[in-house]
Write an enzyme that holds these catalytic residues in place. Structure first.
Site, PDB file in Angstrom:
ATOM      1  N   ARG A   1       0.864  -1.171   0.000  1.00  0.00           N
ATOM      2  CA  ARG A   1       0.000   0.000   0.000  1.00  0.00           C
ATOM      3  C   ARG A   1       0.902   1.222   0.000  1.00  0.00           C
ATOM      4  O   ARG A   1       1.941   1.236   0.676  1.00  0.00           O
ATOM      5  CB  ARG A   1      -0.903   0.037   1.249  1.00  0.00           C
ATOM      6  CG  ARG A   1      -2.073  -0.914   1.220  1.00  0.00           C
ATOM      7  CD  ARG A   1      -3.154  -0.487   0.205  1.00  0.00           C
ATOM      8  NE  ARG A   1      -4.301  -1.394   0.182  1.00  0.00           N
ATOM      9  CZ  ARG A   1      -4.415  -2.452  -0.605  1.00  0.00           C
ATOM     10  NH1 ARG A   1      -3.455  -2.776  -1.453  1.00  0.00           N
ATOM     11  NH2 ARG A   1      -5.502  -3.202  -0.576  1.00  0.00           N
TER      12      ARG A   1
ATOM     13  N   GLU B   1      -3.532   7.258  -3.657  1.00  0.00           N
ATOM     14  CA  GLU B   1      -3.905   6.818  -5.011  1.00  0.00           C
ATOM     15  C   GLU B   1      -5.423   6.764  -5.196  1.00  0.00           C
ATOM     16  O   GLU B   1      -5.901   6.873  -6.325  1.00  0.00           O
ATOM     17  CB  GLU B   1      -3.268   5.462  -5.350  1.00  0.00           C
ATOM     18  CG  GLU B   1      -3.792   4.311  -4.525  1.00  0.00           C
ATOM     19  CD  GLU B   1      -3.217   2.981  -4.950  1.00  0.00           C
ATOM     20  OE1 GLU B   1      -1.996   2.865  -4.996  1.00  0.00           O
ATOM     21  OE2 GLU B   1      -4.002   2.060  -5.223  1.00  0.00           O
TER      22      GLU B   1
ATOM     23  N   HIS C   1      -1.567   0.220  -9.667  1.00  0.00           N
ATOM     24  CA  HIS C   1      -2.148  -0.810  -8.788  1.00  0.00           C
ATOM     25  C   HIS C   1      -2.617  -2.007  -9.631  1.00  0.00           C
ATOM     26  O   HIS C   1      -3.807  -2.344  -9.672  1.00  0.00           O
ATOM     27  CB  HIS C   1      -3.309  -0.241  -7.976  1.00  0.00           C
ATOM     28  CG  HIS C   1      -3.577  -1.026  -6.729  1.00  0.00           C
ATOM     29  ND1 HIS C   1      -3.810  -0.451  -5.521  1.00  0.00           N
ATOM     30  CD2 HIS C   1      -3.612  -2.368  -6.504  1.00  0.00           C
ATOM     31  CE1 HIS C   1      -3.995  -1.389  -4.610  1.00  0.00           C
ATOM     32  NE2 HIS C   1      -3.880  -2.572  -5.192  1.00  0.00           N
TER      33      HIS C   1
HETATM   34  P1  NAD Z   1      -0.828 -11.252   4.833  1.00  0.00           P
HETATM   35  O1  NAD Z   1      -1.807 -10.801   5.856  1.00  0.00           O
HETATM   36  O2  NAD Z   1      -0.790 -12.684   4.445  1.00  0.00           O
HETATM   37  O3  NAD Z   1       0.653 -10.865   5.325  1.00  0.00           O
HETATM   38  C1  NAD Z   1       0.973  -9.656   5.931  1.00  0.00           C
HETATM   39  C2  NAD Z   1       2.164  -9.848   6.858  1.00  0.00           C
HETATM   40  O4  NAD Z   1       2.487  -8.565   7.425  1.00  0.00           O
HETATM   41  C3  NAD Z   1       1.880 -10.801   8.024  1.00  0.00           C
HETATM   42  O5  NAD Z   1       2.891 -11.783   8.104  1.00  0.00           O
HETATM   43  C4  NAD Z   1       1.876  -9.886   9.249  1.00  0.00           C
HETATM   44  O6  NAD Z   1       2.376 -10.540  10.416  1.00  0.00           O
HETATM   45  C5  NAD Z   1       2.809  -8.769   8.798  1.00  0.00           C
HETATM   46  N1  NAD Z   1       2.608  -7.541   9.573  1.00  0.00           N
HETATM   47  C6  NAD Z   1       1.453  -6.988  10.013  1.00  0.00           C
HETATM   48  N2  NAD Z   1       1.710  -5.851  10.688  1.00  0.00           N
HETATM   49  C7  NAD Z   1       3.051  -5.667  10.663  1.00  0.00           C
HETATM   50  C8  NAD Z   1       3.925  -4.669  11.182  1.00  0.00           C
HETATM   51  N3  NAD Z   1       3.449  -3.619  11.873  1.00  0.00           N
HETATM   52  N4  NAD Z   1       5.241  -4.812  10.957  1.00  0.00           N
HETATM   53  C9  NAD Z   1       5.736  -5.876  10.275  1.00  0.00           C
HETATM   54  N5  NAD Z   1       4.958  -6.867   9.771  1.00  0.00           N
HETATM   55  C10 NAD Z   1       3.637  -6.747   9.952  1.00  0.00           C
HETATM   56  O7  NAD Z   1      -1.053 -10.317   3.573  1.00  0.00           O
HETATM   57  P2  NAD Z   1      -0.651 -10.625   2.057  1.00  0.00           P
HETATM   58  O8  NAD Z   1      -1.679 -11.465   1.405  1.00  0.00           O
HETATM   59  O9  NAD Z   1       0.763 -11.081   1.997  1.00  0.00           O
HETATM   60  O10 NAD Z   1      -0.816  -9.158   1.422  1.00  0.00           O
HETATM   61  C11 NAD Z   1      -0.053  -8.067   1.905  1.00  0.00           C
HETATM   62  C12 NAD Z   1      -0.659  -6.770   1.388  1.00  0.00           C
HETATM   63  O11 NAD Z   1      -0.438  -6.662  -0.023  1.00  0.00           O
HETATM   64  C13 NAD Z   1      -2.192  -6.658   1.500  1.00  0.00           C
HETATM   65  O12 NAD Z   1      -2.600  -6.282   2.806  1.00  0.00           O
HETATM   66  C14 NAD Z   1      -2.503  -5.596   0.485  1.00  0.00           C
HETATM   67  O13 NAD Z   1      -2.449  -4.323   1.090  1.00  0.00           O
HETATM   68  C15 NAD Z   1      -1.372  -5.738  -0.538  1.00  0.00           C
HETATM   69  N6  NAD Z   1      -1.866  -6.232  -1.835  1.00  0.00           N
HETATM   70  C16 NAD Z   1      -1.631  -5.482  -2.943  1.00  0.00           C
HETATM   71  C17 NAD Z   1      -2.086  -5.922  -4.184  1.00  0.00           C
HETATM   72  C18 NAD Z   1      -1.824  -5.157  -5.451  1.00  0.00           C
HETATM   73  O14 NAD Z   1      -2.510  -5.359  -6.452  1.00  0.00           O
HETATM   74  N7  NAD Z   1      -0.830  -4.275  -5.475  1.00  0.00           N
HETATM   75  C19 NAD Z   1      -2.810  -7.130  -4.277  1.00  0.00           C
HETATM   76  C20 NAD Z   1      -3.014  -7.870  -3.119  1.00  0.00           C
HETATM   77  C21 NAD Z   1      -2.547  -7.415  -1.898  1.00  0.00           C
END
Ligand code: NAD
Length: 326
Positions: A233, A262, A291
């Site tokens: 994000r 965005e 995105h």
């Molecule tokens: P997920 O929930 O599986 O993994 C997120 C990880 O971040 C977890 O391991 C969690 O422990 C860790 N985390 C949470 N808070 C934290 C902090 N303060 N410090 C360090 N680590 C922390 O999520 P995911 O499926 O891997 O997706 C991650 C992010 O990617 C989504 O939340 C979304 O915002 C983004 N995303 C973007 C797109 C895109 O099209 N660009 C598509 C899908 C997801």
């Protein structure tokens, strides 16, 4: 019959969603839903939204019959989870549609940066020249990839990067030691990761604890010449800090699929209210995509199917993929 509405429907989406819903009826809107853009009918019990919508206390109050919000995305930062819980409204998401999809795109952006692929293609297509001057890149093999967030997407990025022969430094608020052992990597502090990585990639959700996780205070810890990729994000990486690091050569490049603010950009389609973006667009070593990391046929199909499963499971009294405030 339960009143259901889908917001932010993209062209062609209505037909395939309706097809998957079978007998269940719903209203479809191309517009997002937020406190300033409410539907005429206020008796919806289930709404399905996307990132451009914003569900806050005002929306929850305006839709008194609401029982389920299901977002057609993994990220849920557009929903006030605490306010939803207080109002007795459940929230569900699509937890795992795109770990491979987004991870592949992350690596594609990294390769585009490391091998100057957009510049190479432009040279032939636009400049009509066929020489490789100015296109020298760097190898990934042997380099250290700093992975911030080792959830679904981060894990898959690590798997692919291992295939390239990269070393991994990982940081997560909730380290998964079994995963680290299985894939052969180690967790470290955020400071150490910033200090030692040749490439940094962000995979945390947007939460109060991750807003500006990389900021003016810690950007100086990054090793000189490192490149950064952000497909998480925009708000996770403070734009001001990013620009400073690029201007001072702390970062030698950045590839961004997400940028701060965005949502406003997508609604107004204008860039002038965000001068920082123009600054980034002028930099040759910055790649920006709109995105787009989630955007494959396979992922879109899975997003729709999981959303319909979320709705059907709720209607059957056994809701799945629920998201709770932390
Ligand atoms: P997920 O929930 O599986 O993994 C997120 C990880 O971040 C977890 O391991 C969690 O422990 C860790 N985390 C949470 N808070 C934290 C902090 N303060 N410090 C360090 N680590 C922390 O999520 P995911 O499926 O891997 O997706 C991650 C992010 O990617 C989504 O939340 C979304 O915002 C983004 N995303 C973007 C797109 C895109 O099209 N660009 C598509 C899908 C997801």
């Amino acid at each position: 019959m339960t009143k259901i509405a889908f917001f932010n429907i993209r062209p062609g989406e209505k037909e395939s969603l309706q097809d998957k819903m079978g007998e269940i009826e719903a209203d479809f809107f191309e517009t997002p839903i937020n406190s300033k853009n409410l539907p005429e009918k206020k008796d919806y019990e289930i709404i399905s939204i996307l990132g451009l919508s914003k569900i806050d206390e005002d929306v929850l109050k305006a839709l008194p019959n609401l029982k389920l919000i299901t977002t057609r995305s993994t990220g849920f930062d557009q929903i006030d989870l605490e306010a939803s819980e207080k109002s007795g409204v459940l929230v569900s998401n699509v937890p795992t549609y795109g770990e491979e999809t987004v991870a592949e795109y992350t690596i594609a952006l990294l390769l585009a940066l490391s091998r100057k692929i957009p510049q190479a293609i432009n040279k032939v297509k636009q400049e009509k020249t066929f020489h490789s001057q100015g296109l020298t890149g760097f190898d990934l093999i042997g380099k250290t990839l700093g992975v911030i967030g080792t959830g679904h997407i981060g894990t898959h990025v690590i798997k692919i990067a291992k295939g390239f022969g990269m070393k991994i430094a990982a940081f997560d608020a909730y380290p998964n030691q079994n995963l680290a052992q299985d894939l052969g990597f180690e967790y470290t502090s955020l400071e150490n990761l910033l200090n030692n990585s040749d490439v940094i990639t962000l995979h945390v959700p947007l939460l109060p604890s991750t807003n500006h996780l990389i900021n003016l205070d810690n950007i100086n810890l990054i090793k000189k010449g490192t490149v950064i990729v952000n497909t998480s994000r925009g708000e996770v990486l403070q734009t001001e800090a990013l620009i400073k690091a690029l201007e001072e050569g702390i970062l030698s490049g950045a590839a961004l699929d997400v940028i701060e603010n965005e949502k406003a950009l997508r609604v107004s389609k204008k860039q002038e209210f965000f001068p920082q973006l123009n600054k980034l667009l002028e930099m040759d070593n910055v790649l920006i995509s709109p995105h787009n990391a989630y955007n494959t046929e396979e992922a879109k199909e899975k997003i729709q199917q999981t959303t319909i499963d979320n709705i059907k499971s709720f209607l059957n009294g056994n809701p799945i993929n629920l998201v709770k405030p932390k």
